[in-house]
Scaffold this motif. Structure first.
Motif, PDB file in Angstrom:
ATOM      1  N   UNK A 257     -13.921  -0.997  -7.071  1.00  0.00           N
ATOM      2  CA  UNK A 257     -15.027  -1.768  -6.935  1.00  0.00           C
ATOM      3  C   UNK A 257     -16.173  -0.663  -7.088  1.00  0.00           C
ATOM      4  N   UNK A 258     -17.393  -0.818  -7.833  1.00  0.00           N
ATOM      5  CA  UNK A 258     -18.180   0.088  -7.883  1.00  0.00           C
ATOM      6  C   UNK A 258     -19.139  -0.497  -6.535  1.00  0.00           C
ATOM      7  N   UNK A 259     -19.626   0.437  -5.847  1.00  0.00           N
ATOM      8  CA  UNK A 259     -20.184   0.403  -4.717  1.00  0.00           C
ATOM      9  C   UNK A 259     -21.604  -0.191  -4.685  1.00  0.00           C
ATOM     10  N   UNK A 260     -22.243   0.124  -5.735  1.00  0.00           N
ATOM     11  CA  UNK A 260     -23.549  -0.122  -6.195  1.00  0.00           C
ATOM     12  C   UNK A 260     -23.585  -1.577  -6.610  1.00  0.00           C
ATOM     13  N   UNK A 261     -22.824  -1.850  -7.629  1.00  0.00           N
ATOM     14  CA  UNK A 261     -22.832  -2.938  -8.461  1.00  0.00           C
ATOM     15  C   UNK A 261     -22.039  -4.296  -7.823  1.00  0.00           C
ATOM     16  N   UNK A 262     -21.008  -3.702  -7.008  1.00  0.00           N
ATOM     17  CA  UNK A 262     -20.120  -4.771  -6.452  1.00  0.00           C
ATOM     18  C   UNK A 262     -19.371  -5.352  -7.679  1.00  0.00           C
ATOM     19  N   UNK A 263     -19.212  -4.716  -8.775  1.00  0.00           N
ATOM     20  CA  UNK A 263     -18.039  -5.003  -9.762  1.00  0.00           C
ATOM     21  C   UNK A 263     -17.113  -4.308  -9.811  1.00  0.00           C
ATOM     22  N   UNK A 264     -15.712  -5.239 -10.087  1.00  0.00           N
ATOM     23  CA  UNK A 264     -14.554  -4.640 -10.163  1.00  0.00           C
ATOM     24  C   UNK A 264     -14.578  -3.703 -11.749  1.00  0.00           C
ATOM     25  N   UNK A 265     -14.423  -2.386 -11.525  1.00  0.00           N
ATOM     26  CA  UNK A 265     -14.605  -1.469 -12.668  1.00  0.00           C
ATOM     27  C   UNK A 265     -13.068  -0.893 -13.316  1.00  0.00           C
ATOM     28  N   UNK A 266     -12.137  -1.303 -12.250  1.00  0.00           N
ATOM     29  CA  UNK A 266     -10.668  -0.895 -12.777  1.00  0.00           C
ATOM     30  C   UNK A 266      -9.648  -1.590 -11.906  1.00  0.00           C
ATOM     31  N   UNK A 267      -8.210  -1.530 -12.420  1.00  0.00           N
ATOM     32  CA  UNK A 267      -7.241  -2.032 -11.718  1.00  0.00           C
ATOM     33  C   UNK A 267      -6.077  -1.251 -11.826  1.00  0.00           C
ATOM     34  N   UNK A 268      -5.188  -0.994 -11.000  1.00  0.00           N
ATOM     35  CA  UNK A 268      -4.186  -0.169 -10.988  1.00  0.00           C
ATOM     36  C   UNK A 268      -3.026  -0.765 -10.388  1.00  0.00           C
ATOM     37  N   UNK A 269      -1.798  -0.895 -11.070  1.00  0.00           N
ATOM     38  CA  UNK A 269      -0.527  -1.346 -10.128  1.00  0.00           C
ATOM     39  C   UNK A 269      -0.211  -0.651  -9.174  1.00  0.00           C
ATOM     40  N   UNK A 270       0.170  -1.023  -7.964  1.00  0.00           N
ATOM     41  CA  UNK A 270       0.810  -0.279  -6.749  1.00  0.00           C
ATOM     42  C   UNK A 270       2.138  -0.238  -6.705  1.00  0.00           C
ATOM     43  N   UNK A 271       2.668  -0.807  -5.662  1.00  0.00           N
ATOM     44  CA  UNK A 271       4.107  -1.234  -5.329  1.00  0.00           C
ATOM     45  C   UNK A 271       4.337  -2.343  -4.759  1.00  0.00           C
ATOM     46  N   UNK A 272       5.645  -2.755  -4.331  1.00  0.00           N
ATOM     47  CA  UNK A 272       5.697  -3.954  -3.736  1.00  0.00           C
ATOM     48  C   UNK A 272       4.955  -4.194  -2.172  1.00  0.00           C
ATOM     49  N   UNK A 273       4.187  -5.093  -2.144  1.00  0.00           N
ATOM     50  CA  UNK A 273       3.537  -5.530  -0.697  1.00  0.00           C
ATOM     51  C   UNK A 273       2.632  -4.452  -0.264  1.00  0.00           C
ATOM     52  N   UNK A 274       1.771  -3.759  -1.186  1.00  0.00           N
ATOM     53  CA  UNK A 274       0.869  -2.860  -0.848  1.00  0.00           C
ATOM     54  C   UNK A 274       0.022  -3.472   0.647  1.00  0.00           C
ATOM     55  N   UNK A 275       0.061  -2.515   1.488  1.00  0.00           N
ATOM     56  CA  UNK A 275      -0.839  -2.962   2.750  1.00  0.00           C
ATOM     57  C   UNK A 275      -1.986  -2.205   3.127  1.00  0.00           C
ATOM     58  N   UNK A 276      -2.104  -0.917   3.073  1.00  0.00           N
ATOM     59  CA  UNK A 276      -3.173   0.073   3.543  1.00  0.00           C
ATOM     60  C   UNK A 276      -3.457   1.067   2.595  1.00  0.00           C
ATOM     61  N   UNK A 277      -4.690   1.626   2.354  1.00  0.00           N
ATOM     62  CA  UNK A 277      -4.845   2.558   1.312  1.00  0.00           C
ATOM     63  C   UNK A 277      -6.017   3.390   2.195  1.00  0.00           C
ATOM     64  N   UNK A 278      -5.650   4.800   1.626  1.00  0.00           N
ATOM     65  CA  UNK A 278      -6.681   5.885   2.071  1.00  0.00           C
ATOM     66  C   UNK A 278      -7.195   6.631   0.693  1.00  0.00           C
ATOM     67  N   UNK A 279      -8.349   7.018   0.773  1.00  0.00           N
ATOM     68  CA  UNK A 279      -8.770   7.995  -0.276  1.00  0.00           C
ATOM     69  C   UNK A 279      -8.699   9.354  -0.028  1.00  0.00           C
ATOM     70  N   UNK A 280      -8.548  10.350  -0.942  1.00  0.00           N
ATOM     71  CA  UNK A 280      -8.577  11.655  -0.644  1.00  0.00           C
ATOM     72  C   UNK A 280     -10.081  11.972  -0.317  1.00  0.00           C
ATOM     73  N   UNK A 281     -10.242  13.112   0.421  1.00  0.00           N
ATOM     74  CA  UNK A 281     -11.607  13.515   0.652  1.00  0.00           C
ATOM     75  C   UNK A 281     -12.542  13.673  -0.598  1.00  0.00           C
TER      76      UNK A 281
END
Length: 344
Positions: free
Chosen positions: A44-68
Motif C-alpha cells: 500500500x502506498x503510504x501517501x495515497x493509501x492505494x494498493x499498488x502491488x500484491x504478491x503471493x506468500x505461503x499458507x496462513x501468513x501471520x507476521x511480516x517485517x521489512x528489511x532496513x
C-alpha cells in the motif's frame, strides 16, 4: 516547424515506451498488509493509501517485517502443510515477487519476526525458541530456547542485547539478556551469539500475546487475552509492578505511540480499538472499527495507526490526533500482520 513537432511527438512516444519498460518502483514508504484469506501480501502506498502491488506468500501468513532498506519483506508461514510451517517467505518488494524462502529446518511454526540492524529475529512457536537469521550470509546463526509454550511475539531492544517474547499458553514473558562476553555479534569465524545469555521467565496472565516495549525502554505492557488485564513489567527488575483490568474479549495486539503517551489495544473478538492513557493507566476512549481486529501498527511519526479488521476485509486508518477512523483501505480477505517499509 513540422520536423520539430514530429520530433517532439516521437520523443514523447519514446519516453512513454521507456517508462513502460521500467521495473516497478515501490513507493518511498509503504504499508505492508498480510491477507490471510488470500495468502498474499498487499503493498500500500503510504501517501495515497492505494494498493499498488500484491504478491503471493505461503499458507496462513501471520507476521511480516521489512528489511532496513525497504527492499524486502519477510513473512512467517504459520500453518503446517507441505513444509510451510518451517519456512519464512522472502519477497522482493521492487520486483514484486517471492524469492528463495528461508528454510528453518527443524524449527517449527514461525510466528513473530522483527529486524534489528541487518539481522532478522524470529520465534518458532512449535520449538519454543527464538532465532536470528543473517540475510547477507543466508543462514541462521543463533538460536535460544525459552522453555515456554507458544513462544509467539518478539521484541528486540536497541542494540540486540535484550529480547522479549510473549508465551501465549504459558501466560509468561521471556526476557533474554546477554550477560557476559563480547558484544552480541557473529564473533570469530562468523559464529553468532558468542557469550552467555540468561533467560528470565516472568509470569503475567493467561493468553499473554500482544505486547510492546515503551519508547523509553523502561516498561513492557502485556495484554492478557483470557484475563482481560494488562500486565506492566519493570524491565530493570524484570518484575510485574502492576496488573490493570481492561474490558476486552480477546486482546490480540498492544502498541505504544512513539511519544509514549498512549497505548492502543486491538480486540480480536470485539469491535473497538481501546485507547489507554499511559501515565494514568486508564482507558480514555474506544474507537468503533466495525469488527474484530488483529494486526496493529503505528506510523513511525505517530500521526496514524493502522488496524487490520478481518470482517471488513480492510485496514482502518486512525488519526491519532482526533482518535477517529478517517478512511478504510480494502486490501483483501482477512488482513492480519502489518509492517512499515521505507525505501532507502
Amino acid at each position: 516547424m513540422r520536423w520539430t513537432t514530429s520530433l517532439v511527438v516521437l520523443t514523447g512516444l519514446g519516453a512513454t515506451v521507456a517508462a513502460l519498460a521500467l521495473p516497478f518502483q515501490p513507493p518511498s514508504a509503504s504499508l505492508l498488509v498480510l491477507d490471510k484469506g488470500d495468502q498474499s501480501l498487499a503493498i500500500v502506498d503510504a501517501a495515497s493509501l492505494n494498493v499498488v502491488g500484491r504478491v503471493p506468500t505461503g499458507p496462513d501468513p501471520h507476521e511480516v517485517a521489512a528489511s532496513p532498506d525497504g527492499t524486502r519483506a519477510y513473512v512467517s508461514n504459520y500453518t503446517a502443510g507441505n513444509g510451510a510451517d518451517h519456512t519464512i517467505t522472502v519477497i522482493d518488494l521492487q520486483q514484486r515477487k517471492a524469492i528463495a524462502p528461508i528454510d528453518l529446518g527443524a524449527l517449527d511454526r514461525p510466528h513473530g519476526v522483527e529486524f534489528s540492524g541487518d539481522d532478522l529475529y524470529f520465534t518458532a512457536e512449535g520449538s519454543k525458541v527464538v532465532g536470528r537469521y543473517d540475510p547477507s550470509a543466508a543462514r541462521i546463526d543463533w538460536v535460544m530456547g525459552t522453555g515456554q509454550d507458544r513462544t509467539h511475539m518478539i521484541i528486540v531492544a536497541p542494540g540486540a542485547n535484550e529480547l522479549f517474547t510473549t508465551n501465549v499458553s504459558s501466560g509468561t514473558v521471556s526476557i533474554l539478556e546477554r550477560s557476559s562476553g563480547a558484544p552480541f555479534g557473529r564473533g570469530r569465524g562468523g559464529r553468532g551469539g558468542a557469550g552467555d545469555w540468561h533467560v528470565t521467565t516472568v509470569p503475567v496472565g493467561r493468553g499473554a500475546e500482544g505486547f510492546d516495549l515503551s519508547p523509553d525502554g523502561k516498561t513492557l505492557w502485556v495484554a492478557n487475552a483470557q484475563d482481560a488485564t494488562v500486565s506492566i513489567i519493570d524491565v530493570a527488575t524484570k518484575k510485574v509492578t502492576a496488573t490493570v483490568p481492561v474490558s476486552f474479549r480477546a486482546a490480540n495486539r498492544l502498541k505504544f505511540t512513539p511519544d509514549g503517551r498512549l497505548a492502543l489495544i486491538s480486540d480480536l473478538a470485539g469491535h473497538e480499538l481501546i485507547v489507554m492513557d499511559v501515565a494514568s493507566r486508564r482507558e480514555t476512549k474506544r474507537i468503533d472499527v466495525k469488527g474484530g481486529a488483529a494486526g496493529l501498527l503505528v506510523e513511525p511519526d505517530g500521526a496514524r495507526a493502522f488496524l487490520s479488521v478481518g470482517s471488513q476485509n480492510a485496514v482502518a486508518v486512525i488519526d491519532l490526533r482526533s482518535l477517529e477512523v478517517t478512511t478504510w483501505i480494502p486490501t483483501g480477505r482477512n488482513p492480519d500482520g502489518l509492517a512499515w517499509a521505507v525505501r532507502r
